[in-house]
Design a protein around this motif. Structure first.
Motif, mmCIF file in Angstrom:
data_model
loop_
_atom_site.group_PDB
_atom_site.id
_atom_site.type_symbol
_atom_site.label_atom_id
_atom_site.label_comp_id
_atom_site.label_asym_id
_atom_site.label_seq_id
_atom_site.Cartn_x
_atom_site.Cartn_y
_atom_site.Cartn_z
ATOM 1 N N ARG A 157 86.804 3.892 36.021
ATOM 2 C CA ARG A 157 88.121 3.826 35.378
ATOM 3 C C ARG A 157 89.233 3.904 36.418
ATOM 4 O O ARG A 157 89.301 4.857 37.194
ATOM 5 N N ALA A 170 96.732 -6.509 34.961
ATOM 6 C CA ALA A 170 95.548 -5.812 34.435
ATOM 7 C C ALA A 170 94.305 -6.699 34.401
ATOM 8 O O ALA A 170 93.223 -6.276 34.830
ATOM 9 N N ASP A 171 94.420 -7.920 33.909
ATOM 10 C CA ASP A 171 93.242 -8.792 33.816
ATOM 11 C C ASP A 171 92.703 -9.164 35.194
ATOM 12 O O ASP A 171 91.494 -9.192 35.413
ATOM 13 N N ARG A 176 101.187 -4.740 32.818
ATOM 14 C CA ARG A 176 100.285 -5.605 32.050
ATOM 15 C C ARG A 176 99.965 -6.900 32.807
ATOM 16 O O ARG A 176 98.857 -7.400 32.738
ATOM 17 N N LEU A 207 90.855 -6.160 36.591
ATOM 18 C CA LEU A 207 89.533 -6.031 35.969
ATOM 19 C C LEU A 207 88.568 -7.079 36.525
ATOM 20 O O LEU A 207 87.412 -6.765 36.813
ATOM 21 N N TYR A 221 97.136 1.737 26.600
ATOM 22 C CA TYR A 221 96.576 0.386 26.599
ATOM 23 C C TYR A 221 95.547 0.259 27.723
ATOM 24 O O TYR A 221 95.737 0.807 28.809
ATOM 25 N N ALA A 222 94.478 -0.488 27.473
ATOM 26 C CA ALA A 222 93.475 -0.707 28.522
ATOM 27 C C ALA A 222 92.696 -1.977 28.234
ATOM 28 O O ALA A 222 92.548 -2.385 27.081
ATOM 29 N N THR A 223 92.208 -2.582 29.288
ATOM 30 C CA THR A 223 91.290 -3.705 29.180
ATOM 31 C C THR A 223 89.962 -3.237 29.752
ATOM 32 O O THR A 223 89.944 -2.430 30.683
ATOM 33 N N ARG A 224 88.858 -3.700 29.166
ATOM 34 C CA ARG A 224 87.527 -3.214 29.552
ATOM 35 C C ARG A 224 86.521 -4.348 29.590
ATOM 36 O O ARG A 224 86.694 -5.359 28.932
ATOM 37 N N CYS A 225 85.458 -4.111 30.305
ATOM 38 C CA CYS A 225 84.282 -4.970 30.237
ATOM 39 C C CYS A 225 83.083 -4.149 30.695
ATOM 40 O O CYS A 225 83.239 -3.033 31.201
ATOM 41 N N GLU A 243 87.111 0.029 33.212
ATOM 42 C CA GLU A 243 88.292 0.214 32.372
ATOM 43 C C GLU A 243 89.547 0.212 33.235
ATOM 44 O O GLU A 243 89.610 0.921 34.244
#
Length: 177
Positions: free
Chosen positions: A130, A108-109, A105, A112, A25-29, A76
């Protein structure tokens, strides 16, 4: 390198192998990249901040990999399951007792958001930044701690990529907490 200013402490190092983790799982921008050419670089930051009778803690590390064919910097942040308790704390710490390796989790936001900054933040060269090192404290970590750690990590990596002194840059960031 360790910075201490009142109840605020930060450590910067090149790596912390005991904090290595990976996740599906990953969050990206993405953010617009600077016109500069980057180079591969790694850094790890750790923070400890006494705040209202509690100590916030977070450890983050990332690898920057340049991509001269791109026009953006991709950020990431892989993450694991939600925060749980009773996990083994075997991740090295320069600022206190050992941490639990990985990034739940829950954080994570915020990680980021701190790492990528806003669109007006000092841009990094084109490539991928990353996160692949993290450590948390079951009771002392929070979204706020990981947002601060992400911001500190971005500033340290920016300094390293521009051949600036990361300790001086980190001192400025820690002073602003």
């Amino acid at each position: 390198m360790i910075i201490t200013e009142g109840g605020r402490r930060a450590a910067i190092r090149t790596d912390e192998a005991s904090a290595a983790y990976d996740s599906a799982y990953a969050t990206r921008c993405e953010r617009p990249a600077s016109a500069e050419t980057g180079r591969a670089i790694r850094a790890v930051v750790e923070l400890s901040r006494a705040f209202g009778g509690m100590t916030m803690r977070a450890l983050l590390g990332a690898q920057f990999t340049p991509d001269p064919q791109s026009l953006v910097t991709a950020f990431e942040v892989p993450f694991g399951e939600p925060l749980g308790f009773g996990l083994v704390a075997d991740c090295g710490s320069e600022l206190g007792r050992p941490l639990v390796a990985g990034l739940p989790r829950d954080f994570a936001d915020a990680t980021l958001a701190g790492l990528a900054g806003d669109a007006q933040a000092d841009p990094l060269p084109a490539g991928l930044l990353r996160v692949d090192r993290a450590g948390f404290d079951e009771t002392g970590s929070s979204e706020a701690a990981f947002k601060l750690a992400g911001d500190l990590l971005r500033h340290v990596l920016h300094a390293l990529l521009h051949d600036e002194e990361p300790l001086a840059v980190a001192q400025t960031v820690v002073s602003a907490w």
